[in-house]
Design a protein around this motif. Structure first.
Motif, mmCIF file in Angstrom:
data_model
loop_
_atom_site.group_PDB
_atom_site.id
_atom_site.type_symbol
_atom_site.label_atom_id
_atom_site.label_comp_id
_atom_site.label_asym_id
_atom_site.label_seq_id
_atom_site.Cartn_x
_atom_site.Cartn_y
_atom_site.Cartn_z
ATOM 1 N N ILE A 1 45.099 34.017 41.839
ATOM 2 C CA ILE A 1 44.390 34.468 40.637
ATOM 3 C C ILE A 1 42.903 34.228 40.880
ATOM 4 N N VAL A 2 42.119 35.281 40.774
ATOM 5 C CA VAL A 2 40.680 35.185 41.034
ATOM 6 C C VAL A 2 39.901 35.590 39.789
ATOM 7 N N ASN A 3 39.085 34.686 39.274
ATOM 8 C CA ASN A 3 38.143 35.055 38.211
ATOM 9 C C ASN A 3 36.945 35.739 38.854
ATOM 10 N N LEU A 4 36.587 36.889 38.330
ATOM 11 C CA LEU A 4 35.475 37.635 38.924
ATOM 12 C C LEU A 4 34.596 38.200 37.840
ATOM 13 N N HIS A 5 33.294 38.309 38.113
ATOM 14 C CA HIS A 5 32.499 39.067 37.170
ATOM 15 C C HIS A 5 32.072 40.419 37.715
ATOM 16 N N GLN A 6 32.467 40.716 38.966
ATOM 17 C CA GLN A 6 32.191 42.050 39.507
ATOM 18 C C GLN A 6 33.446 42.902 39.365
ATOM 19 N N VAL A 7 33.411 43.827 38.412
ATOM 20 C CA VAL A 7 34.594 44.651 38.141
ATOM 21 C C VAL A 7 34.990 45.461 39.378
ATOM 22 N N HIS A 8 33.983 45.949 40.124
ATOM 23 C CA HIS A 8 34.329 46.777 41.296
ATOM 24 C C HIS A 8 35.061 45.955 42.356
ATOM 25 N N VAL A 9 34.760 44.676 42.459
ATOM 26 C CA VAL A 9 35.471 43.821 43.424
ATOM 27 C C VAL A 9 36.910 43.593 42.952
ATOM 28 N N ALA A 10 37.049 43.364 41.654
ATOM 29 C CA ALA A 10 38.400 43.195 41.093
ATOM 30 C C ALA A 10 39.243 44.432 41.393
ATOM 31 N N LYS A 11 38.647 45.597 41.186
ATOM 32 C CA LYS A 11 39.394 46.850 41.402
ATOM 33 C C LYS A 11 39.741 47.047 42.870
ATOM 34 N N GLU A 12 38.865 46.592 43.738
ATOM 35 C CA GLU A 12 39.070 46.817 45.173
ATOM 36 C C GLU A 12 40.201 45.947 45.733
ATOM 37 N N TYR A 13 40.304 44.708 45.255
ATOM 38 C CA TYR A 13 41.252 43.781 45.879
ATOM 39 C C TYR A 13 42.540 43.563 45.085
ATOM 40 N N ALA A 14 42.428 43.526 43.769
ATOM 41 C CA ALA A 14 43.565 43.060 42.984
ATOM 42 C C ALA A 14 44.646 44.134 42.853
ATOM 43 N N THR A 15 45.893 43.679 42.834
ATOM 44 C CA THR A 15 46.987 44.602 42.527
ATOM 45 C C THR A 15 47.174 44.665 41.015
ATOM 46 N N ARG A 16 46.605 43.673 40.347
ATOM 47 C CA ARG A 16 46.713 43.631 38.889
ATOM 48 C C ARG A 16 45.460 42.995 38.316
ATOM 49 N N ILE A 17 45.005 43.519 37.192
ATOM 50 C CA ILE A 17 43.799 42.980 36.569
ATOM 51 C C ILE A 17 44.124 42.549 35.139
ATOM 52 N N ILE A 18 43.622 41.371 34.792
ATOM 53 C CA ILE A 18 43.776 40.877 33.417
ATOM 54 C C ILE A 18 42.380 40.850 32.802
ATOM 55 N N GLY A 19 42.246 41.436 31.618
ATOM 56 C CA GLY A 19 40.964 41.455 30.922
ATOM 57 C C GLY A 19 41.005 40.491 29.748
ATOM 58 N N ILE A 20 39.994 39.620 29.677
ATOM 59 C CA ILE A 20 39.928 38.624 28.588
ATOM 60 C C ILE A 20 38.673 38.881 27.776
ATOM 61 N N ARG A 21 38.830 38.886 26.473
ATOM 62 C CA ARG A 21 37.678 39.017 25.580
ATOM 63 C C ARG A 21 37.838 38.014 24.450
ATOM 64 N N GLN A 22 36.828 37.193 24.286
ATOM 65 C CA GLN A 22 36.843 36.153 23.241
ATOM 66 C C GLN A 22 38.168 35.390 23.198
ATOM 67 N N GLY A 23 38.618 34.973 24.365
ATOM 68 C CA GLY A 23 39.823 34.136 24.451
ATOM 69 C C GLY A 23 41.131 34.884 24.414
ATOM 70 N N LYS A 24 41.082 36.186 24.127
ATOM 71 C CA LYS A 24 42.332 36.953 23.990
ATOM 72 C C LYS A 24 42.538 37.870 25.193
ATOM 73 N N LEU A 25 43.812 38.025 25.575
ATOM 74 C CA LEU A 25 44.135 38.974 26.638
ATOM 75 C C LEU A 25 44.130 40.370 26.034
ATOM 76 N N VAL A 26 43.239 41.230 26.526
ATOM 77 C CA VAL A 26 43.138 42.574 25.952
ATOM 78 C C VAL A 26 43.543 43.658 26.949
ATOM 79 N N PHE A 27 43.761 43.258 28.219
ATOM 80 C CA PHE A 27 44.226 44.231 29.219
ATOM 81 C C PHE A 27 45.039 43.498 30.274
ATOM 82 N N ASP A 28 46.138 44.099 30.694
ATOM 83 C CA ASP A 28 46.937 43.553 31.791
ATOM 84 C C ASP A 28 47.605 44.733 32.472
ATOM 85 N N GLY A 29 47.080 45.135 33.619
ATOM 86 C CA GLY A 29 47.661 46.295 34.285
ATOM 87 C C GLY A 29 47.059 46.515 35.652
#
Ligand SMILES: Nc1ncnc2c1ncn2[C@@H]1O[C@H](COP(=O)(O)OP(=O)(O)OP(=O)(O)O)[C@@H](O)[C@H]1O
Ligand SMILES: [Mg+2]
Length: 262
Positions: free
Chosen positions: A203-231
């Motif tokens: 599990i890698v925390n990243l602030h570069q979205v393009h890096v997340a997209k390049e490496y991850a098989t799955r991305i989790i999006g967090i906003r104000q403590g809540k999970l708002v995306f998982d795919g």
């Protein structure tokens, strides 16, 4: 595929009236490479720290390799922690010690306190350290003090130290946030390739979205403590990115790449 990590309704409050993590649930399969993205203060680091129990969850459960580790203490906590490697933005090395000494610290969780104090490491562990240092291109630096290394080299030491733990799960909190683009690529490639080779979940925390997209098989999006995306990255549309960061794409773009600061 087995699921070494199940996070159920994880909630963390650091004080009254504020939830840093708010009812977050997700699972990680063995060998999966997951990126967590989200704006600054969204709760990404808190999630990682709750998983390895550097921070005590307020509510919810962390199941690691089938055991509920949400509130374990003593030996059970140590046993879980040695199977969870951690890589930090600021490397967390002991700078007065050599590269080799830092790397061998990855074995401390498997040794008695006395053997640890006296640096009585097994031969096979030392050989493994040398192989890994060679793999990350740092063999010739093994006797150098950690303080003498560049940022990218320090992070490579951090990677080797984490792998010396023989983790089944690797947690990386902004591993490239302090590095230039070239070093960032080297570090992300190493984390990706070594976790693949050893079938380690990551599990890698990243602030570069393009890096997340390049490496991850799955991305989790967090906003104000809540999970708002998982795919998968393919489903992380620009509209979704705007929702996670609560701002327009325009504000998130630097040099044509999505570099959301978070
Ligand atoms: N030790 C702490 N004590 C009190 N509040 C904290 C502590 N650590 C984090 N917080 C708060 O919890 C929230 C989530 O912080 P966290 O560090 O998890 O966010 P983050 O997504 O990792 O942010 P960043 O991208 O800036 O690293 C923030 O509001 C932060 O101020
Ligand atoms: Mg953080």
């Amino acid at each position: 595929m087995s699921k070494p990590l199940i996070v159920e309704h994880l909630t963390k409050s650091y004080g009254p009236g504020s939830l840093a993590v708010d009812d977050v649930s997700f699972e990680v399969k063995q060998g999966e490479f997951v990126a967590i993205i989200g704006p600054s203060g969204a709760g990404k680091s808190t999630i990682l720290r709750c998983i390895n129990r550097m921070v005590e969850p307020s509510d919810g459960r962390i199941l690691f390799e089938g055991n509920d580790i949400s509130h374990v203490q003593g030996k059970k906590l140590r046993d879980a922690r040695r199977r969870i490697g951690m890589i930090f933005q600021h490397y967390n090395l002991v700078y007065r010690l050599t590269v080799m000494q830092n790397v061998m610290h990855g074995r401390l969780g498997y040794m008695s306190t006395m053997d640890g104090i006296l640096n009585r490491y097994k031969e096979e562990d030392k050989e493994k350290a040398l192989k890994l240092l060679n793999k990350v291109g740092l063999l010739e630096y093994m006797y150098k003090r950690a303080s003498e290394l560049s940022g990218g080299q320090k992070q490579r030491v951090g990677i080797v130290r984490a792998l010396m733990q023989e983790p089944s799960l690797l947690l990386c909190d902004e591993p490239i946030a302090s590095l230039d683009p070239n070093s960032s690529k080297v570090i992300m490639d190493l984390i990706y390739e070594l976790t693949k080779e050893w079938n380690i979940s990551c599990i890698v925390n990243l602030h570069q979205v393009h890096v997340a997209k390049e490496y991850a098989t799955r991305i989790i999006g967090i906003r104000q403590g809540k999970l708002v995306f998982d795919g998968p990255p393919s489903e992380l549309t620009n509209v979704m990115i705007e929702e996670i960061y609560n701002t327009s794409m325009e504000n998130l773009m630097i040099n044509g790449e999505v570099r959301a600061v978070g």
